[in-house]
Write a protein that holds these residues in place. Structure first.
Motif, PDB file in Angstrom:
ATOM      1  N   PRO A  19       0.844  -1.206   0.000  1.00  0.00           N
ATOM      2  CA  PRO A  19       0.000   0.000   0.000  1.00  0.00           C
ATOM      3  C   PRO A  19       0.874   1.248   0.000  1.00  0.00           C
ATOM      4  O   PRO A  19       1.979   1.259   0.554  1.00  0.00           O
ATOM      5  N   LEU A  20       0.390   2.312  -0.667  1.00  0.00           N
ATOM      6  CA  LEU A  20       1.125   3.567  -0.750  1.00  0.00           C
ATOM      7  C   LEU A  20       0.246   4.700  -0.240  1.00  0.00           C
ATOM      8  O   LEU A  20      -0.962   4.721  -0.490  1.00  0.00           O
ATOM      9  N   ASP A  21       0.867   5.633   0.470  1.00  0.00           N
ATOM     10  CA  ASP A  21       0.127   6.716   1.112  1.00  0.00           C
ATOM     11  C   ASP A  21       0.394   8.040   0.421  1.00  0.00           C
ATOM     12  O   ASP A  21       1.354   8.175  -0.348  1.00  0.00           O
ATOM     13  N   PRO A  22      -0.440   9.053   0.684  1.00  0.00           N
ATOM     14  CA  PRO A  22      -0.158  10.402   0.153  1.00  0.00           C
ATOM     15  C   PRO A  22       1.109  10.965   0.782  1.00  0.00           C
ATOM     16  O   PRO A  22       1.715  10.378   1.679  1.00  0.00           O
ATOM     17  N   GLY A  23       1.498  12.162   0.327  1.00  0.00           N
ATOM     18  CA  GLY A  23       2.659  12.842   0.889  1.00  0.00           C
ATOM     19  C   GLY A  23       3.956  12.321   0.323  1.00  0.00           C
ATOM     20  O   GLY A  23       4.021  11.835  -0.815  1.00  0.00           O
ATOM     21  N   THR A 473      13.840  19.060   1.927  1.00  0.00           N
ATOM     22  CA  THR A 473      12.828  20.092   2.181  1.00  0.00           C
ATOM     23  C   THR A 473      12.035  20.408   0.917  1.00  0.00           C
ATOM     24  O   THR A 473      10.807  20.580   0.950  1.00  0.00           O
ATOM     25  N   LEU A 474      12.730  20.451  -0.239  1.00  0.00           N
ATOM     26  CA  LEU A 474      12.032  20.709  -1.500  1.00  0.00           C
ATOM     27  C   LEU A 474      11.080  19.565  -1.836  1.00  0.00           C
ATOM     28  O   LEU A 474       9.947  19.796  -2.286  1.00  0.00           O
ATOM     29  N   LEU A 475      11.501  18.325  -1.582  1.00  0.00           N
ATOM     30  CA  LEU A 475      10.619  17.194  -1.815  1.00  0.00           C
ATOM     31  C   LEU A 475       9.392  17.254  -0.918  1.00  0.00           C
ATOM     32  O   LEU A 475       8.272  16.919  -1.348  1.00  0.00           O
ATOM     33  N   VAL A 476       9.583  17.678   0.301  1.00  0.00           N
ATOM     34  CA  VAL A 476       8.446  17.825   1.223  1.00  0.00           C
ATOM     35  C   VAL A 476       7.468  18.865   0.685  1.00  0.00           C
ATOM     36  O   VAL A 476       6.246  18.678   0.726  1.00  0.00           O
ATOM     37  N   GLN A 481       1.526  19.068  -2.602  1.00  0.00           N
ATOM     38  CA  GLN A 481       0.629  19.215  -3.751  1.00  0.00           C
ATOM     39  C   GLN A 481       0.310  17.887  -4.425  1.00  0.00           C
ATOM     40  O   GLN A 481      -0.714  17.763  -5.090  1.00  0.00           O
ATOM     41  N   ARG A 482       1.190  16.886  -4.251  1.00  0.00           N
ATOM     42  CA  ARG A 482       0.990  15.619  -4.940  1.00  0.00           C
ATOM     43  C   ARG A 482       1.758  14.528  -4.200  1.00  0.00           C
ATOM     44  O   ARG A 482       2.584  14.820  -3.318  1.00  0.00           O
ATOM     45  N   GLN A 483       1.502  13.315  -4.556  1.00  0.00           N
ATOM     46  CA  GLN A 483       2.234  12.192  -3.980  1.00  0.00           C
ATOM     47  C   GLN A 483       3.643  12.170  -4.572  1.00  0.00           C
ATOM     48  O   GLN A 483       3.825  12.225  -5.778  1.00  0.00           O
ATOM     49  N   VAL A 484       4.661  12.111  -3.695  1.00  0.00           N
ATOM     50  CA  VAL A 484       6.050  12.058  -4.120  1.00  0.00           C
ATOM     51  C   VAL A 484       6.683  10.795  -3.543  1.00  0.00           C
ATOM     52  O   VAL A 484       6.567  10.529  -2.342  1.00  0.00           O
ATOM     53  N   PRO A 491      20.227   9.827   4.644  1.00  0.00           N
ATOM     54  CA  PRO A 491      19.364   9.851   5.831  1.00  0.00           C
ATOM     55  C   PRO A 491      18.665  11.199   5.995  1.00  0.00           C
ATOM     56  O   PRO A 491      17.567  11.267   6.539  1.00  0.00           O
ATOM     57  N   GLN A 492      19.307  12.292   5.531  1.00  0.00           N
ATOM     58  CA  GLN A 492      18.680  13.613   5.660  1.00  0.00           C
ATOM     59  C   GLN A 492      17.355  13.671   4.888  1.00  0.00           C
ATOM     60  O   GLN A 492      16.424  14.360   5.308  1.00  0.00           O
ATOM     61  N   ILE A 493      17.289  12.985   3.754  1.00  0.00           N
ATOM     62  CA  ILE A 493      16.052  12.951   2.960  1.00  0.00           C
ATOM     63  C   ILE A 493      15.091  11.919   3.543  1.00  0.00           C
ATOM     64  O   ILE A 493      13.889  12.172   3.696  1.00  0.00           O
ATOM     65  N   ALA A 494      15.620  10.743   3.879  1.00  0.00           N
ATOM     66  CA  ALA A 494      14.760   9.684   4.409  1.00  0.00           C
ATOM     67  C   ALA A 494      14.036  10.122   5.669  1.00  0.00           C
ATOM     68  O   ALA A 494      12.878   9.753   5.898  1.00  0.00           O
ATOM     69  N   SER A 495      14.684  10.935   6.480  1.00  0.00           N
ATOM     70  CA  SER A 495      14.091  11.341   7.761  1.00  0.00           C
ATOM     71  C   SER A 495      12.911  12.285   7.581  1.00  0.00           C
ATOM     72  O   SER A 495      12.120  12.461   8.503  1.00  0.00           O
ATOM     73  N   LYS A 496      12.771  12.896   6.420  1.00  0.00           N
ATOM     74  CA  LYS A 496      11.702  13.874   6.210  1.00  0.00           C
ATOM     75  C   LYS A 496      10.435  13.240   5.645  1.00  0.00           C
ATOM     76  O   LYS A 496       9.422  13.913   5.437  1.00  0.00           O
TER      77      LYS A 496
END
Length: 552
Positions: A19-23, A473-476, A481-484, A491-496
């Motif tokens: 299963p995949l979630d929004p955000g 932060t940009l990915l967040v 606005q959409r599922q990313v 880890p800096q990206i994974a943690s967000k």
């Protein structure tokens, strides 16, 4: 957005129901654990070509399903279903099957569809940004497509592309017509000569058999006349058959009055005498019509020789075939004349389409020109946020002859240093800088495009530390606005992320297989810590991971 992906018997995956979630969803795992396998499955379900042996067990079917929601009324998915005759359902199910024999099949909502139809739908539902696309950023065509996505005038671009294709087709048709006209002009004189020769022959249907019969009679006229006179004389002369029959009838007349059988014979002899007189009269008439005129025989012989010569010339067996050739030549000569009108009509059509192409291309160019500076400024601003403080970014634009995308030749120019003027990306940007330029452009382009899901494959290439935080932060922001979905090693990206998926490979199983599952809480803390310190998790790594997750 993607709600669920289901995979069975694909490469290293035996069975997966994810299963995949929004955000923002991140996918992490050790190098070689199989993260790219999931992207491959996703691509197949969206219409990619099936190349190589993809079934984990070649004897079994491979099935990949995407559950997508929602196909609301008026959405692209709903419009696609209507256009392709597929029942509209929510959720929408995209399914790709690879059969054991190698055959590939595609379905949408359990309705069979072509692969190109599946691809058309998939490209509007999910955008996959893979590593190789960073290299595409060097190509002017790809840069132009990003600009168009940013402007959001896809309908105008598609309309221009259709007009351009029509213009190209009109050019091809005009070229063929001109070639046919030129060829026709060179053939016309020869055709006209042949046609005039056949027309002058005054050919008549069925003439030749009658002519040959008359010619044969003329050439044997004397023989025919002698034969006919012999027939007439043999019947009518004093010693002829008629006189003999009369004597026979007279001799048997008395017996006929006595015996009915004899009388019947006498009646038959009378009938024969009448028939013989008719034969004699007809022979006399035919003899009278037999002509012994040598000049007429010569005329018929010349006519027959003409027909035979024309038949040899045109390689046919009779005069009726010559008539068909004559009529065909008349039609071809008329068509050659009509080609001039056709060429004139096609010239006007090509000219009109060319003018329309230019008008639409100029309109596209004006919109693009207007958007270049604002887009470049936004890219430069984002690049500064992504850890390139002195980034300079701009587009150069030149007008060219009309092509499939218009009259615009666009190049992205970049500089990471204050003391260097912007240069083309392939000369000025390192690998890490190129990835960030691509991320900035993709984020701006997708902001103006109705794309429910964007997938990034290792968008963090060449970055680390504070820059990684900024990429995350940009990915967040994009995920608001959409599922990313992002595959990352940082880890800096994974943690967000809102959702963290961990990919692992079981080397101890009888057959190596990949599993993908969500992690949360302490398990997620350990996963981020391992990204920081490697396989051996230290206390410092755990503390750092806890801090990263706390600053999400």
């Amino acid at each position: 957005m993607l709600r669920r992906i289901t995979v069975r018997n694909f490469l290293l995956i035996e069975e997966l129901d994810l299963p995949l979630d929004p955000g923002l969803t991140v996918i992490t795992g050790e190098t070689g654990s199989g993260k790219s396998v999931l992207l491959g499955a996703l691509g197949l379900a969206m219409g990619d070509r099936a190349e190589g042996n993809l079934q984990r067990d070649p004897a079994k079917r491979c099935v990949i399903e995407l559950e997508v929601g929602d196909a609301a009324e008026g959405s692209f998915a709903a419009e696609w279903c209507l256009r392709n005759g597929v029942p509209q359902e929510d959720p929408m199910i995209l399914r790709r099957q690879l059969e054991a024999g190698g055959r590939s099949r595609a379905f949408v909502n359990d309705t069979p569809v072509r692969i190109d139809q599946l691809r058309d739908l998939g490209e509007r539902l999910v955008h996959i940004h893979s590593q190789h696309q960073a290299l595409l950023l060097h190509t002017p065509g790809f840069q132009l497509s990003l600009i168009d996505n940013f402007i959001g005038h896809g309908r105008a671009v598609a309309e221009y592309a259709g007009t351009y294709r029509n213009w190209q087709a009109a050019q091809d048709e005009l070229l063929k017509a001109r070639e046919q006209e030129a060829q026709g002009r060179s053939e016309r004189d020869y055709l006209q000569f042949q046609y005039d020769e056949l027309r002058a022959a005054n050919l008549a249907e069925g003439e030749q058999p009658q002519l040959e019969q008359a010619l044969s009679r003329a050439e044997h006229a004397e023989e025919l006349a002698q034969a006919l006179h012999a027939i007439e004389g043999g019947i009518q002369e004093e010693q002829g058959v008629t006189g003999m029959l009369a004597g026979i009838r007279q001799a048997a007349a008395k017996a006929g009055r006595i015996d009915q059988g004899v009388q019947d014979l006498l009646d038959r002899l009378h009938s024969s005498a009448v028939e013989l007189r008719d034969i004699a009269e007809e022979a006399a008439q035919l003899a009278a019509r037999v002509q012994l005129d040598p000049a007429e025989a010569d005329r018929m012989r010349e006519r027959h020789d003409l027909l035979v010569r024309l038949q040899h010339k045109h390689r046919v067996d009779d005069a009726d075939a010559l008539i068909a050739i004559r009529d065909g030549m008349a039609e071809r000569i008329a068509n050659i004349g009509s080609l001039e009108k056709t060429v004139s009509r096609l010239e006007h059509r090509e000219k009109d389409l060319h003018a329309r192409v230019l008008r639409q291309a100029e309109a596209l160019g004006a919109k693009r020109q207007k958007a270049l500076k604002p887009l470049a400024a936004k890219v430069a601003e984002l690049l500064k946020d992504l850890g390139i403080p002195h980034a300079a970014f701009q587009f150069s634009r030149e007008e060219t002859t009309p092509g499939p995308t218009g009259i615009d030749a666009v190049r992205a120019l970049f500089s990471a240093n204050r003391d260097r003027a912007p240069e083309p990306l392939d000369k000025a940007a390192s690998g890490g800088e190129l990835s960030r330029v691509m991320l900035a452009l993709i984020s701006l382009a997708t902001a103006n495009k109705d794309l429910p899901t964007v997938v990034f494959d290792e968008v963090d290439t060449g970055v680390s530390g504070e820059t990684a935080h900024r990429v995350g932060t940009l990915l967040v922001r994009m995920a608001l606005q959409r599922q990313v979905i992002a595959i990352t090693h940082l880890p800096q990206i994974a943690s967000k992320a809102d959702t963290h998926l961990l990919v692992t490979k079981d080397h101890e199983a009888e057959r190596v297989q990949t599993t993908i599952r969500p992690v949360a809480g302490q398990e997620r803390l350990l996963a981020v810590a391992r990204m920081l310190s490697g396989s051996k998790t230290t206390g410092a790594a755990l503390e750092n991971a806890r801090e990263l997750l706390g600053n999400k």
